[in-house]
Design an enzyme around this catalytic site. Structure first.
Site, PDB file in Angstrom:
ATOM      1  N   ASP A  92       0.859  -1.185   0.000  1.00 33.29           N
ATOM      2  CA  ASP A  92       0.000   0.000   0.000  1.00 33.29           C
ATOM      3  C   ASP A  92       0.898   1.239   0.000  1.00 33.29           C
ATOM      4  OD1 ASP A  92      -1.655   2.120   0.629  1.00 33.29           O
ATOM      5  OD2 ASP A  92      -2.536   1.172   2.406  1.00 33.29           O
ATOM      6  N   ILE A  93       0.788   2.055  -1.034  1.00 35.00           N
ATOM      7  CA  ILE A  93       1.700   3.197  -1.194  1.00 35.00           C
ATOM      8  C   ILE A  93       1.512   4.252  -0.101  1.00 35.00           C
ATOM      9  CG2 ILE A  93       0.271   4.619  -2.735  1.00 35.00           C
ATOM     10  CD1 ILE A  93       2.861   4.991  -4.435  1.00 35.00           C
ATOM     11  N   ASP A 115      -5.760   7.146  -5.874  1.00 39.63           N
ATOM     12  CA  ASP A 115      -6.034   8.569  -5.620  1.00 39.63           C
ATOM     13  C   ASP A 115      -6.906   8.726  -4.354  1.00 39.63           C
ATOM     14  OD1 ASP A 115      -6.328  11.306  -5.936  1.00 39.63           O
ATOM     15  OD2 ASP A 115      -7.514  11.193  -7.773  1.00 39.63           O
ATOM     16  N   ASN A 175      -6.211  12.548 -11.731  1.00 38.94           N
ATOM     17  CA  ASN A 175      -6.832  12.891 -13.017  1.00 38.94           C
ATOM     18  C   ASN A 175      -6.483  14.344 -13.318  1.00 38.94           C
ATOM     19  OD1 ASN A 175      -8.931  14.572 -11.672  1.00 38.94           O
ATOM     20  ND2 ASN A 175      -9.607  12.571 -10.937  1.00 38.94           N
ATOM     21  N   SER A 178      -2.060   4.510 -14.456  1.00 31.58           N
ATOM     22  CA  SER A 178      -2.981   4.244 -15.586  1.00 31.58           C
ATOM     23  C   SER A 178      -3.479   2.806 -15.710  1.00 31.58           C
ATOM     24  CB  SER A 178      -2.365   4.652 -16.946  1.00 31.58           C
ATOM     25  OG  SER A 178      -2.460   6.039 -17.133  1.00 31.58           O
TER      26      SER A 178
HETATM   27  N1  APR Z   1      -1.304   1.514  -3.048  1.00 29.47           N
HETATM   28  C1  APR Z   1      -0.727   1.177  -4.217  1.00 29.47           C
HETATM   29  N2  APR Z   1      -1.419   0.951  -5.348  1.00 29.47           N
HETATM   30  C2  APR Z   1      -2.767   1.044  -5.279  1.00 29.47           C
HETATM   31  C3  APR Z   1      -3.462   1.388  -4.098  1.00 29.47           C
HETATM   32  C4  APR Z   1      -2.677   1.641  -2.940  1.00 29.47           C
HETATM   33  N3  APR Z   1      -3.204   1.981  -1.777  1.00 29.47           N
HETATM   34  N4  APR Z   1      -4.794   1.397  -4.379  1.00 29.47           N
HETATM   35  C5  APR Z   1      -4.927   1.054  -5.679  1.00 29.47           C
HETATM   36  N5  APR Z   1      -3.718   0.834  -6.224  1.00 29.47           N
HETATM   37  C6  APR Z   1      -3.339   0.426  -7.594  1.00 29.47           C
HETATM   38  C7  APR Z   1      -4.392  -0.228  -8.455  1.00 29.47           C
HETATM   39  O1  APR Z   1      -4.560  -1.586  -8.057  1.00 29.47           O
HETATM   40  C8  APR Z   1      -3.722  -0.111  -9.831  1.00 29.47           C
HETATM   41  O2  APR Z   1      -2.767  -1.153 -10.009  1.00 29.47           O
HETATM   42  O3  APR Z   1      -2.967   1.567  -8.347  1.00 29.47           O
HETATM   43  C9  APR Z   1      -2.973   1.218  -9.736  1.00 29.47           C
HETATM   44  C10 APR Z   1      -3.568   2.370 -10.519  1.00 29.47           C
HETATM   45  O4  APR Z   1      -4.987   2.282 -10.501  1.00 29.47           O
HETATM   46  P1  APR Z   1      -5.956   3.535 -10.338  1.00 29.47           P
HETATM   47  O5  APR Z   1      -5.874   4.063  -8.949  1.00 29.47           O
HETATM   48  O6  APR Z   1      -7.285   3.114 -10.842  1.00 29.47           O
HETATM   49  O7  APR Z   1      -5.295   4.679 -11.284  1.00 29.47           O
HETATM   50  P2  APR Z   1      -5.426   4.933 -12.877  1.00 29.47           P
HETATM   51  O8  APR Z   1      -5.664   3.707 -13.670  1.00 29.47           O
HETATM   52  O9  APR Z   1      -4.237   5.795 -13.216  1.00 29.47           O
HETATM   53  O10 APR Z   1      -6.758   5.792 -13.007  1.00 29.47           O
HETATM   54  C11 APR Z   1      -6.765   7.127 -12.584  1.00 29.47           C
HETATM   55  O11 APR Z   1      -8.684   6.856 -11.229  1.00 29.47           O
HETATM   56  O12 APR Z   1      -8.916   7.233  -8.955  1.00 29.47           O
HETATM   57  C12 APR Z   1      -9.103   7.763 -10.221  1.00 29.47           C
HETATM   58  O13 APR Z   1      -8.828  10.130  -9.850  1.00 29.47           O
HETATM   59  C13 APR Z   1      -8.243   8.999 -10.455  1.00 29.47           C
HETATM   60  O14 APR Z   1      -9.499   9.549 -12.388  1.00 29.47           O
HETATM   61  C14 APR Z   1      -8.275   9.031 -11.936  1.00 29.47           C
HETATM   62  C15 APR Z   1      -8.172   7.566 -12.338  1.00 29.47           C
END
Ligand code: APR
Length: 180
Positions: free
Chosen positions: A16-17, A40, A30, A127
């Site tokens: 978890d980041i 996010d 976004n 992404s």
């Molecule tokens: N720690 C690390 N990675 C995470 C966590 C976390 N706590 N939560 C989710 N992830 C991972 C997801 O499993 C995925 O592998 O982050 C990666 C990116 O996924 P998304 O968060 O859906 O990001 P993205 O595909 O770039 O989409 C961006 O989603 O949340 C919205 O506001 C954001 O509109 C934007 C879009």
């Protein structure tokens, strides 16, 4: 898994980041900086109201964060002092310049970190969640971009972690980094 490119250390970690012990974490945001689900949502919840306030200010003063660019805020309640927010491309089959835009997210985040004297950072897999970018292709863009910056001796943070949430994402990044 760890690998060194010149003086840059890359670490792949599953987790978890929001818990990362680094100077800055990167948020997969976004372009409107309005907050969403996925990483996010997790980062905004853990960082708290100061983070949301600074994102709102950036939106009000400069209109947000165009796809492929990056902006910096406080880390709020996180261990990390800063959050670098970058907007990745939405996958549309690879015909809308997605690889260039995704590579730009990594470059702009790293350059912004260096400008702020940040030495250690953690990226999520930008992404590949809600935005639908195929994981292996995205891992290749991410890791190759960093390898090239390291080999061309750009000033970037010397410790670069990828904190990957699920098994599939982690395993894809390991496969790609092993072959680079
Ligand atoms: N720690 C690390 N990675 C995470 C966590 C976390 N706590 N939560 C989710 N992830 C991972 C997801 O499993 C995925 O592998 O982050 C990666 C990116 O996924 P998304 O968060 O859906 O990001 P993205 O595909 O770039 O989409 C961006 O989603 O949340 C919205 O506001 C954001 O509109 C934007 C879009």
């Amino acid at each position: 898994m760890k690998k060194q490119f010149e003086d840059i250390q890359i670490e792949l970690i599953q987790g978890d980041i929001t818990k990362a012990s680094v100077d800055a974490i990167i948020n997969a945001a976004n372009k409107e900086l309005i907050g969403g689900g996925g990483v996010d949502g997790a980062i905004r919840r853990a960082g708290g109201p100061e983070v949301v306030k600074e994102c709102d200010n950036i939106r009000a003063t400069q209109g947000g964060c165009p796809t492929g660019s990056a902006v910096i805020t406080t880390g709020g309640n996180l261990f990390a002092k800063h959050i670098i927010h970058t907007a990745g491309p939405i996958w549309e089959g690879g015909i809308k310049d997605e690889p260039t835009l995704l590579s730009s997210c990594y470059k702009e985040s790293l350059f912004l970190a260096a400008k702020n004297e940040i030495n250690s950072i953690a990226f999520p897999s930008i992404s590949t969640g809600i935005y639908g970018y195929p994981i292996k292709k995205a891992a290749h863009v991410a890791l190759k971009t960093i390898k090239e910056l390291a080999e061309s001796r750009h000033k970037i943070p010397t410790t670069i972690q990828f904190i990957l949430f699920d098994d599939i994402t982690y395993n894809n990044y390991v496969d790609v980094l092993t072959e680079l």
